[in-house]
Design an enzyme around this catalytic site. Structure first.
Site, PDB file in Angstrom:
ATOM      1  N   LYS A  25       0.838  -1.199   0.000  1.00 19.93           N
ATOM      2  CA  LYS A  25       0.000   0.000   0.000  1.00 19.93           C
ATOM      3  C   LYS A  25       0.878   1.256   0.000  1.00 19.93           C
ATOM      4  O   LYS A  25       0.697   2.158  -0.792  1.00 19.93           O
ATOM      5  CB  LYS A  25      -0.910  -0.022   1.235  1.00 19.93           C
ATOM      6  N   LYS A  59       9.430  -0.654  14.052  1.00 17.30           N
ATOM      7  CA  LYS A  59      10.010  -0.368  12.732  1.00 17.30           C
ATOM      8  C   LYS A  59      11.118   0.675  12.875  1.00 17.30           C
ATOM      9  O   LYS A  59      12.196   0.554  12.284  1.00 17.30           O
ATOM     10  CB  LYS A  59       8.945   0.203  11.787  1.00 17.30           C
ATOM     11  N   GLU A  73      10.515  -4.644   4.454  1.00 20.97           N
ATOM     12  CA  GLU A  73      10.566  -6.057   4.059  1.00 20.97           C
ATOM     13  C   GLU A  73      10.265  -6.194   2.560  1.00 20.97           C
ATOM     14  O   GLU A  73      10.979  -6.869   1.816  1.00 20.97           O
ATOM     15  CB  GLU A  73       9.536  -6.881   4.846  1.00 20.97           C
ATOM     16  N   HIS A 130      -5.141 -33.221  17.520  1.00 18.65           N
ATOM     17  CA  HIS A 130      -4.030 -34.063  17.980  1.00 18.65           C
ATOM     18  C   HIS A 130      -2.866 -33.220  18.466  1.00 18.65           C
ATOM     19  O   HIS A 130      -1.736 -33.705  18.557  1.00 18.65           O
ATOM     20  CB  HIS A 130      -3.607 -34.995  16.846  1.00 18.65           C
ATOM     21  N   GLU A 166      -4.941  -6.553  14.646  1.00 19.99           N
ATOM     22  CA  GLU A 166      -4.431  -5.235  14.244  1.00 19.99           C
ATOM     23  C   GLU A 166      -5.570  -4.214  14.281  1.00 19.99           C
ATOM     24  O   GLU A 166      -5.347  -3.036  14.544  1.00 19.99           O
ATOM     25  CB  GLU A 166      -3.794  -5.298  12.844  1.00 19.99           C
ATOM     26  N   GLY A 183      -4.861  -1.872   4.874  1.00 23.29           N
ATOM     27  CA  GLY A 183      -4.099  -3.034   4.404  1.00 23.29           C
ATOM     28  C   GLY A 183      -4.806  -4.347   4.687  1.00 23.29           C
ATOM     29  O   GLY A 183      -4.934  -5.215   3.819  1.00 23.29           O
ATOM     30  N   ARG A 184      -5.303  -4.502   5.905  1.00 21.51           N
ATOM     31  CA  ARG A 184      -5.923  -5.787   6.280  1.00 21.51           C
ATOM     32  C   ARG A 184      -7.322  -5.941   5.706  1.00 21.51           C
ATOM     33  O   ARG A 184      -7.959  -6.961   5.909  1.00 21.51           O
ATOM     34  CB  ARG A 184      -5.924  -5.943   7.801  1.00 21.51           C
TER      35      ARG A 184
HETATM   36  O1  F6P Z   1       3.173  -2.718   9.724  1.00 17.11           O
HETATM   37  C1  F6P Z   1       1.825  -3.040   9.615  1.00 17.11           C
HETATM   38  C2  F6P Z   1       1.337  -2.749   8.244  1.00 17.11           C
HETATM   39  O2  F6P Z   1       1.266  -1.386   8.041  1.00 17.11           O
HETATM   40  C3  F6P Z   1       0.011  -3.408   7.984  1.00 17.11           C
HETATM   41  O3  F6P Z   1      -1.054  -2.685   8.450  1.00 17.11           O
HETATM   42  C4  F6P Z   1       0.040  -3.564   6.514  1.00 17.11           C
HETATM   43  O4  F6P Z   1      -0.916  -4.478   6.068  1.00 17.11           O
HETATM   44  C5  F6P Z   1       1.459  -4.028   6.318  1.00 17.11           C
HETATM   45  O5  F6P Z   1       2.198  -3.292   7.269  1.00 17.11           O
HETATM   46  C6  F6P Z   1       2.029  -3.844   4.953  1.00 17.11           C
HETATM   47  O6  F6P Z   1       2.001  -2.504   4.547  1.00 17.11           O
HETATM   48  P1  F6P Z   1       2.202  -2.104   3.038  1.00 17.11           P
HETATM   49  O7  F6P Z   1       1.107  -2.727   2.246  1.00 17.11           O
HETATM   50  O8  F6P Z   1       2.142  -0.602   3.019  1.00 17.11           O
HETATM   51  O9  F6P Z   1       3.542  -2.614   2.612  1.00 17.11           O
END
Ligand code: F6P
Length: 582
Positions: A247, A545, A253, A425, A394, A308-309
């Site tokens: 987003k 972060k 990452e 199990h 979240e 995002g979620r």
């Molecule tokens: O760090 C949490 C978050 O902001 C989530 O809310 C989001 O889904 C995820 O990181 C990834 O964010 P992006 O889509 O901006 O890379």
């Protein structure tokens, strides 16, 4: 993509915010005003009533409740859209349910929901509308943000996604060397990964085209290089397409993995022009996409009003669409839409999201349960609980109310789970006989996608047996009657009265998956609304972060380790550097 129209601020001002400057603007927006109708839960009559009822609830005996009311199993159940929700095995009675419905009403949940559907900026700390419901709105719907209808933009992106997905699936979109794309690798994390991977796993059976072909999708999320290695080591760059999904397009990452992917691809493809054929982006941030080196012609956009979620049905679902095809994706959206309509129009007593949410509030705030297990009796849903962890935790893992004052009640429980029967199990022992009650959502489909021998009946028998055993247990007298020696009786006794909600659904399909996910989205909404938290921000992920960015150069040796942290972190950094020879 998107907004050709000038977005003028012509809409009625939201009751939840006085002004529209973005949260990122240099002049901070004034604090939002929480509307008077959005009452704190513990200031309602219903909350006080529920507090009294909780004493009874905690000692409720489900055996007696079922014996006293032969219709309980059907009275405390609703069915809609092919989903049968039986909540009779929770520690509730009619008085409790009435008080829970009254709680939702006193807390203004319906008004809050209307504000969401109308596009008001109910995400107050970021001053944003919350409009994932617009992502599945029909083409002729009108949903306005700042006076501008967003639905045409949504459909424009959907149509671009369809053309792209068809081209990849049909072999028209080829790699730089002319080879067909065989694997799509989505690079994203959190909401840009969990929904797509969950949906891909859930809908694997729907991925073949009419010629029986399917495109394999893989998902790289972790910054751990091992994830990248494992997902790519057997792939041919000539036949691989990366979808970089973020987003913000700033998430470390995803950006690191995307850079690594480019290096990996160009090692074989050599020509930087190949990037255009092997990388597309999904983002709200065209400037960053361009800076990264992906042509914005190959970008699929979405908007800041999609969290995002809550984004798996936006362009973030591009890999899902490539996997199941545009028709399948439309069905998925149709399922979301079905549940939106149900949530908007069904009375709370018949409303699936309300019921799941209210049962959850009862268990969390009045019976003191700290976790909820989501247990799908369907292997295809094996990533569902991971997806719901982000969706619920979240969204509602918050400690302050909308006005910034502390919550005087508990908010999100821990969500966890694994598919049945595997979990049986592993950890069900604790659910049956442990000291902490764990409410469970048991989910199953009546019709299997593949009828194989007796499997489905055995699976469903287990599904039903577990909720029966959890509810009714086994008394010491019953254990003794089996001839069990007295010393073993306590060990073999099941206390019962462990709450479960059973969701028996007709059959898994893209449409049904959409319905189920929207059910949980709206469940989270109702709970967040009652808990009076902002379910649509996530400030709690920021601090880690920032600190990680500071530590990176200290680990790599680029910055001297200045013993700048606490003694624990300093010692761990020193140990890491020593073992890495730095
Ligand atoms: O760090 C949490 C978050 O902001 C989530 O809310 C989001 O889904 C995820 O990181 C990834 O964010 P992006 O889509 O901006 O890379």
């Amino acid at each position: 993509m998107a907004a050709k129209k000038t977005r003028k601020s012509t809409s009625t001002p939201s009751p939840t915010r006085p002004a529209r400057p973005s949260a990122a603007a240099s002049v901070p927006a004034p604090a939002p005003v929480v509307p008077a109708w959005h009452v704190a839960p513990d200031e309602t009559k219903a909350w006080r009533r529920l507090t009294t009822l909780a004493r009874k609830g905690r000692s409720m005996d489900l055996r007696k409740a079922f014996a006293a009311d032969r219709t309980r199993g059907t009275r405390f159940a609703v069915e809609s859209l092919g989903i049968h929700l039986d909540y009779s095995k929770n520690l509730v009675d009619a008085a409790t349910m009435d008080a829970l419905f009254a709680l939702a009403s006193e807390c203004g949940v319906a008004r809050h929901a209307k504000a969401m559907f109308r596009g008001e900026a109910i995400n107050t700390t970021e001053n944003r509308a919350v409009l994932h419901v617009a992502l599945r709105a029909p083409k002729d719907a009108v949903i306005k943000v700042d006076g501008c209808n967003v639905v045409p933009d949504v459909h424009e992106v959907l149509e671009r996604m369809e053309r792209f997905a068809n081209a990849v699936r049909g072999g028209k979109w080829r790699g730089h060397t002319g080879k067909r794309i065989r694997t799509v690798v989505n690079i994203g994390i959190g909401g840009s990964d969990l929904g797509p991977v969950m949906a891909y796993e859930a809908l694997k059976d729907f991925t073949r085209d009419s010629a029986g072909r399917s495109i394999e999708c893989r998902y790289i999320s972790n910054i751990d290089g091992e994830d990248f290695h494992e997902k790519t080591h057997d792939l041919d760059p000539e036949e691989t397409l990366f979808v970089v999904s973020s987003k913000t397009f700033t998430t470390i990452e995803t950006m690191t993995n995307a850079q690594t992917a480019r290096t990996w691809a160009l090692r074989k493809l050599k020509d930087p022009a190949a990037v255009a054929k092997h990388f597309v982006a999904v983002s709200t941030n065209a400037a960053e996409v361009s800076k990264f080196g992906i042509d914005t012609a190959n970008m699929f956009g979405f908007w800041d009003w999609v969290g995002g979620r809550y984004s798996m049905d936006s362009a973030i679902g591009l890999s899902t669409m490539v996997a199941i095809g545009p028709d399948g994706f439309r069905e998925l959206l149709g399922g979301f839409r079905d549940m939106d309509e149900h949530f908007r129009t069904a009375p709370p007593k018949k409303n699936l999201p309300y019921l799941l949410a209210l049962i959850g509030i009862w268990n969390r705030d009045f019976l003191g349960c700290e976790t909820v297990a989501v247990l799908p009796y369907c292997q295809y849903l094996h990533r569902l609980s991971a997806y719901l962890q982000q969706l619920e935790m979240e969204s509602n893992g918050k400690r302050v109310q909308l006005d910034g004052t502390p919550c005087r009640w508990q908010t999100s429980p821990v969500i966890w789970g694994e598919p049945g029967t595997n979990g049986q199990h592993a950890f069900y022992q604790m659910i049956h006989q442990g000291t902490s009650p764990v409410p469970c959502d048991l989910i199953a489909f009546a019709q299997p996608l593949h009828e194989i021998g007796e499997h489905q009946d055995i699976l469903l028998a287990n599904f039903l047996a577990q909720s029966e055993a959890l509810a009714f247990g086994k008394t010491p007298a019953e254990v003794r009657a089996e001839g069990t020696p007295e010393w073993l009786v306590p060990h073999r006794t099941f206390p019962g009265n462990r709450p479960t909600s059973t969701l028996l659904c007709e059959k898994l399909s893209p449409r049904m998956l959409g319905r189920l996910i929207a059910l949980y989205e709206h469940k989270a909404f109702v709970q967040g609304s009652i808990w009076r938290v902002n379910s649509f921000d996530q400030w709690g992920v920021e601090l880690g972060k920032v600190l990680a960015k500071r530590i990176i150069p200290e680990l790599s040796g680029k910055a001297p380790s200045k013993a700048a942290h606490d003694s624990s972190t300093n010692a761990l950094i020193a140990r890491y550097r020593a073992w890495r020879g730095r």
